[in-house]
Write a protein that holds these residues in place. Structure first.
Motif, short mmCIF file in Angstrom:
data_model
loop_
_atom_site.label_atom_id
_atom_site.label_comp_id
_atom_site.label_asym_id
_atom_site.label_seq_id
_atom_site.Cartn_x
_atom_site.Cartn_y
_atom_site.Cartn_z
N UNK A 306 30.37 43.39 27.39
CA UNK A 306 31.46 44.35 27.60
C UNK A 306 32.19 44.00 28.90
N UNK A 307 33.51 43.82 28.82
CA UNK A 307 34.34 43.56 29.99
C UNK A 307 35.19 44.80 30.25
N UNK A 308 35.03 45.38 31.43
CA UNK A 308 35.78 46.59 31.81
C UNK A 308 36.97 46.15 32.65
N UNK A 309 38.17 46.33 32.10
CA UNK A 309 39.38 45.81 32.73
C UNK A 309 39.91 46.82 33.76
N UNK A 310 39.50 46.65 35.01
CA UNK A 310 39.92 47.59 36.06
C UNK A 310 41.40 47.43 36.37
N UNK A 311 41.95 46.22 36.20
CA UNK A 311 43.38 46.01 36.46
C UNK A 311 44.22 46.81 35.47
N UNK A 312 43.80 46.86 34.22
CA UNK A 312 44.49 47.69 33.23
C UNK A 312 44.31 49.17 33.54
N UNK A 313 43.07 49.57 33.87
CA UNK A 313 42.79 50.97 34.18
C UNK A 313 43.66 51.46 35.33
N UNK A 314 43.86 50.61 36.33
CA UNK A 314 44.64 50.99 37.50
C UNK A 314 46.14 51.06 37.24
N UNK A 315 46.56 50.63 36.04
CA UNK A 315 47.98 50.74 35.65
C UNK A 315 48.14 51.65 34.43
N UNK A 316 47.15 52.50 34.18
CA UNK A 316 47.18 53.35 32.99
C UNK A 316 48.07 54.57 33.25
N UNK A 317 49.18 54.74 32.48
CA UNK A 317 50.07 55.89 32.70
C UNK A 317 49.42 57.23 32.38
N UNK A 318 48.30 57.23 31.65
CA UNK A 318 47.60 58.48 31.39
C UNK A 318 46.93 59.01 32.65
N UNK A 319 46.75 58.15 33.66
CA UNK A 319 46.13 58.57 34.91
C UNK A 319 47.11 58.57 36.08
N UNK A 320 47.93 57.53 36.16
CA UNK A 320 48.82 57.38 37.32
C UNK A 320 50.28 57.51 36.89
N UNK A 321 51.02 58.47 37.44
CA UNK A 321 52.45 58.58 37.12
C UNK A 321 53.17 57.31 37.55
N UNK A 322 54.03 56.80 36.65
CA UNK A 322 54.83 55.61 36.95
C UNK A 322 53.94 54.51 37.53
#
Length: 397
Positions: A306-322
């Motif tokens: 399992x690879x957890x993509x933190x770079x994608x998570x840190x750009x997720x609009x469901x968590x971070x506005x814009x």
């Protein structure tokens, strides 16, 4: 593109130019998906922030490679004495080692190092000062963390040049024999250094690790050497790329850079946003479920990679506005660049301090910093695990 095994193949040449566009598509269409890694092995890729955060804290997802049953996982090969480090250990063993290390790796020690880091940054800036241009990667971002790690371990001056050369080639994955030779040289060097510190302790971090005790417990020889190796490898590569990625990001956002120059007190906040927006690490350390685990509505079998993509998570609009906007005043600073849960980065405070001190020094010393080559000509290293520049040509004056 999907292969005959039903695996997505996102890591094609165009991916490396802009991985964030690929992450956005996958996050929307296949947030937990089976992919082919560049070495041909299969893995599950997890992309949404909520799923990545949950998985990082889930003790059923082990970092122990012995749990990788029939997954085909290859990974980075280390000698057994270096392999038993915190990135590969779970449970009571991990807790025990972490507790001992934290007795030596204190906030006070990191705070005391700040002036040394600034002095190292100033010395390198002095060398750049007589030039009109530089390659920030070669001339500043690479030697800076090497100097800091050398000071942390109190590496004798006569050994620093070969030590730096070994560390430099340790990450040259395109030259596997050199990598193996460098790792062996570093291993032998650390063994000798630990033996010297046992005989004559100093004020350095290695001496503090040797002295660390928890009742009658202490670190073994292999544990000391593997921890020193982990601090060395993570402490050099991550900070090196954070500095160059950080300066590149600031130059790409001149209005944010101008705001930071006019209000230097924003530097701490800016570094946190740089970690969210441009941290070199794209993936966390791989995990292997010890039992079937459900993530994002998908059941992942035990033993799969399992690879957890933190770079994608840190750009997720469901968590971070814009999320694709770089904003040094962003209020939500709970990014995942340094991990989450029991494996949260042990050197987080050091990485933050080094990045803040060095970027602050560069901005103060070189108020007219600008690109010395067209931005579209900058080249990125072709690895899916880490996003970093091969070179960053800059005008200094």
């Amino acid at each position: 593109m999907i292969d005959q095994r039903g695996l997505l193949k996102p890591f094609r040449p165009e991916f490396f130019a802009n991985p964030y566009a690929a992450y956005a598509r996958l996050r929307e269409d296949s947030p937990v998906c089976r992919v082919e890694l560049p070495d041909g092995t299969p893995a599950w890729l997890v992309l949404r922030e909520a799923d990545v955060r949950s998985a990082l804290a889930d003790t059923r997802l082990s970092v122990d490679r012995s749990c990788s049953r029939n997954s085909g996982y290859k990974g980075f090969s280390l000698p057994p004495a270096l392999d038993a480090n915190l990135l590969n250990l779970d449970g009571d063993t991990h807790i025990r080692l972490r507790r001992l290390v934290m007795r030596a790796f204190t906030y006070r020690r990191i705070g005391d190092m700040r002036n040394d880091v600034i002095k190292a940054a100033e010395r390198l800036s002095d060398k750049l000062d007589s030039s009109s241009t530089c390659d920030l990667v070669t001339d500043f971002a690479t030697p800076l963390p090497l100097q800091v790690i050398g000071d942390m371990f109190d590496v004798p001056e006569e050994h620093r040049r070969p030590f730096a050369a070994w560390v430099g080639t340790m990450f040259a994955l395109e030259r596997p024999q050199q990598v193996r030779d460098s790792i062996d040289n570093i291993h032998q060097f650390l063994l000798r250094l630990v033996a010297e510190r046992r005989r004559e302790p100093g004020q350095d971090l290695l001496s503090a690790l040797i002295a660390a005790r928890d009742d009658h417990d202490r670190l073994t020889e292999d544990e000391l050497v593997s921890l020193a190796f982990l601090l060395l490898s993570a402490g050099v590569q991550n900070v090196q790329h954070l500095i160059s990625n950080g300066i590149h990001t600031l130059l790409q956002h001149p209005e944010q850079l101008a705001e930071l120059r006019s209000e230097p007190s924003l530097l701490t906040s800016a570094v946190e946003e740089l970690m969210r927006f441009a941290h070199p690490n794209q993936m966390s350390i791989r995990r292997f479920p010890t039992e079937p685990v459900q993530l994002g509505g998908v059941t992942i079998p035990a033993g799969d990679t399992v690879m957890l993509c933190v770079a994608s998570a840190n750009r997720d609009p469901a968590r971070y506005p814009d999320p694709d906007t770089f904003d040094i005043r962003r209020e939500d600073k709970s990014h995942l660049a340094l991990g989450h849960g029991v494996h949260f980065c042990l050197g987080a405070s050091l990485a933050r301090m080094e990045t803040e001190a060095t970027i602050g020094t560069l901005l103060r010393r070189f108020p007219n910093l600008s690109y010395a080559a067209p931005v579209e000509e900058l080249q990125w290293r072709s690895t899916f695990r880490s996003r970093s520049l091969k070179a960053l040509p800059l005008r200094l004056k």
